[in-house]
Design a protein around this motif. Sequence first.
Motif, short mmCIF file in Angstrom:
data_model
loop_
_atom_site.label_atom_id
_atom_site.label_comp_id
_atom_site.label_asym_id
_atom_site.label_seq_id
_atom_site.Cartn_x
_atom_site.Cartn_y
_atom_site.Cartn_z
N GLY A 31 0.82 -1.21 0.00
CA GLY A 31 0.00 0.00 0.00
C GLY A 31 0.84 1.24 0.00
N GLY A 32 1.61 1.46 -1.02
CA GLY A 32 2.50 2.62 -1.09
C GLY A 32 1.73 3.93 -1.17
N ARG A 33 2.31 4.98 -0.62
CA ARG A 33 1.68 6.30 -0.66
C ARG A 33 2.39 7.23 -1.63
N LEU A 34 3.62 6.88 -1.99
CA LEU A 34 4.38 7.70 -2.93
C LEU A 34 4.71 6.85 -4.13
N LEU A 35 4.79 7.46 -5.29
CA LEU A 35 5.16 6.69 -6.48
C LEU A 35 6.65 6.38 -6.47
N ALA A 36 7.47 7.42 -6.43
CA ALA A 36 8.92 7.22 -6.42
C ALA A 36 9.59 8.45 -5.86
N ALA A 63 16.34 2.15 1.72
CA ALA A 63 15.94 1.50 0.47
C ALA A 63 14.57 2.03 0.08
N GLY A 64 14.11 1.66 -1.09
CA GLY A 64 12.79 2.09 -1.55
C GLY A 64 12.69 3.61 -1.59
N ASN A 65 11.54 4.12 -1.19
CA ASN A 65 11.35 5.56 -1.28
C ASN A 65 12.08 6.34 -0.20
N CYS A 66 12.71 5.64 0.74
CA CYS A 66 13.58 6.33 1.70
C CYS A 66 14.92 6.67 1.05
N PRO A 80 6.85 -2.32 -16.07
CA PRO A 80 5.83 -2.47 -15.03
C PRO A 80 6.41 -3.00 -13.72
N GLY A 81 5.99 -2.40 -12.61
CA GLY A 81 6.41 -2.90 -11.30
C GLY A 81 7.81 -2.47 -10.88
N LEU A 82 8.41 -1.54 -11.62
CA LEU A 82 9.80 -1.18 -11.33
C LEU A 82 9.96 -0.55 -9.94
N THR A 83 9.07 0.36 -9.56
CA THR A 83 9.23 1.04 -8.27
C THR A 83 8.97 0.09 -7.10
N ALA A 84 7.92 -0.73 -7.22
CA ALA A 84 7.63 -1.68 -6.14
C ALA A 84 8.76 -2.70 -6.02
N SER A 85 9.24 -3.21 -7.14
CA SER A 85 10.30 -4.22 -7.08
C SER A 85 11.62 -3.59 -6.65
N HIS A 86 11.82 -2.31 -6.98
CA HIS A 86 13.01 -1.60 -6.49
C HIS A 86 12.99 -1.57 -4.97
N ALA A 87 11.81 -1.24 -4.39
CA ALA A 87 11.69 -1.18 -2.92
C ALA A 87 11.91 -2.57 -2.31
N LEU A 88 11.31 -3.58 -2.90
CA LEU A 88 11.42 -4.94 -2.34
C LEU A 88 12.84 -5.47 -2.45
C1 LIG Z 1 -1.14 5.49 -6.74
C2 LIG Z 1 0.14 4.71 -6.81
C3 LIG Z 1 0.30 3.77 -7.81
C4 LIG Z 1 1.48 3.02 -7.87
N1 LIG Z 1 1.62 2.09 -8.86
C5 LIG Z 1 2.72 1.35 -8.93
C6 LIG Z 1 2.85 0.33 -9.93
O1 LIG Z 1 1.94 0.06 -10.73
N2 LIG Z 1 4.01 -0.36 -9.97
C7 LIG Z 1 5.02 -0.13 -9.12
O2 LIG Z 1 6.05 -0.80 -9.21
N3 LIG Z 1 4.93 0.82 -8.15
C8 LIG Z 1 3.80 1.56 -8.04
N4 LIG Z 1 3.70 2.53 -7.07
C9 LIG Z 1 4.88 2.82 -6.26
C10 LIG Z 1 5.09 1.83 -5.12
O3 LIG Z 1 3.86 1.62 -4.44
C11 LIG Z 1 6.13 2.45 -4.16
O4 LIG Z 1 7.28 2.81 -4.88
C12 LIG Z 1 6.51 1.47 -3.08
O5 LIG Z 1 5.38 1.13 -2.30
C13 LIG Z 1 7.58 2.06 -2.18
O6 LIG Z 1 7.82 1.15 -1.15
P1 LIG Z 1 8.52 1.62 0.20
O7 LIG Z 1 8.61 0.41 1.05
O8 LIG Z 1 9.78 2.36 -0.12
O9 LIG Z 1 7.52 2.69 0.82
P2 LIG Z 1 6.03 2.51 1.34
O10 LIG Z 1 5.35 1.34 0.64
O11 LIG Z 1 5.40 3.86 1.26
O12 LIG Z 1 6.23 2.07 2.85
C14 LIG Z 1 6.62 3.00 3.84
C15 LIG Z 1 5.95 2.54 5.14
O13 LIG Z 1 6.49 3.30 6.22
C16 LIG Z 1 5.42 3.64 7.07
N5 LIG Z 1 5.85 4.82 7.83
C17 LIG Z 1 5.95 6.10 7.42
N6 LIG Z 1 6.38 6.88 8.41
C18 LIG Z 1 6.57 6.09 9.46
C19 LIG Z 1 7.02 6.33 10.80
N7 LIG Z 1 7.39 7.54 11.21
N8 LIG Z 1 7.09 5.26 11.62
C20 LIG Z 1 6.75 4.02 11.22
N9 LIG Z 1 6.32 3.75 9.96
C21 LIG Z 1 6.24 4.77 9.11
C22 LIG Z 1 4.24 3.89 6.16
O14 LIG Z 1 3.03 3.75 6.88
C23 LIG Z 1 4.43 2.77 5.15
O15 LIG Z 1 3.79 1.57 5.54
C24 LIG Z 1 2.52 3.26 -6.96
C25 LIG Z 1 2.34 4.21 -5.94
C26 LIG Z 1 1.17 4.93 -5.88
C27 LIG Z 1 1.00 5.94 -4.78
#
Ligand SMILES: Cc1cc2nc3c(=O)[nH]c(=O)nc-3n(C[C@H](O)[C@H](O)[C@H](O)COP(=O)(O)OP(=O)(O)OC[C@H]3O[C@@H](n4cnc5c(N)ncnc54)[C@H](O)[C@@H]3O)c2cc1C
Length: 100
Positions: A31-36, A63-66, A80-88
Amino acid sequence: MVASQQDTDFGKESYRLEPVDQAPYYGAIVGGRLLATLDGLRVNTKMQVLNEQGKVIEGLYAAGNCSGGFFWGAYSDHVPGLTASHALTFGRLAGQYAVE
Ligand SMILES: Cc1cc2nc3c(=O)[nH]c(=O)nc-3n(C[C@H](O)[C@H](O)[C@H](O)COP(=O)(O)OP(=O)(O)OC[C@H]3O[C@@H](n4cnc5c(N)ncnc54)[C@H](O)[C@@H]3O)c2cc1C
């Protein structure tokens, strides 16, 4: 439906029907909140965060969006899936390096 290659519920194309029949199974909430992140914290190849002088900040991994830099030049929307797989992928690596 997979066995018969016909999705009678939603009409999904048969080439998308894949069996899920080999344990173990894992679940994850995605459940990502940011795209990249286009810029941001700089990391080295071990996911260690660097300071403004390019030196490692001991014990800090990102890693990921941090982490920044991966998408700074372009956001490739034809992979497809590049940002999610980048994070994972890099999240897993960061965890492994942190354990080491
Ligand atoms: C609308 C939308 C569509 C997308 N579509 C795609 C797609 O089709 N393909 C693709 O590959 N990617 C897609 N993405 C991007 C992908 O979802 C993100 O790049 C990915 O989820 C990033 O993962 P992450 O673990 O870095 O961050 P996140 O998934 O955002 O995880 C960060 C976590 O940290 C938690 N957090 C934040 N602050 C704190 C705190 N202070 N203390 C504790 N926890 C905290 C948050 O609650 C969250 O659970 C999309 C994103 C959006 C918004």
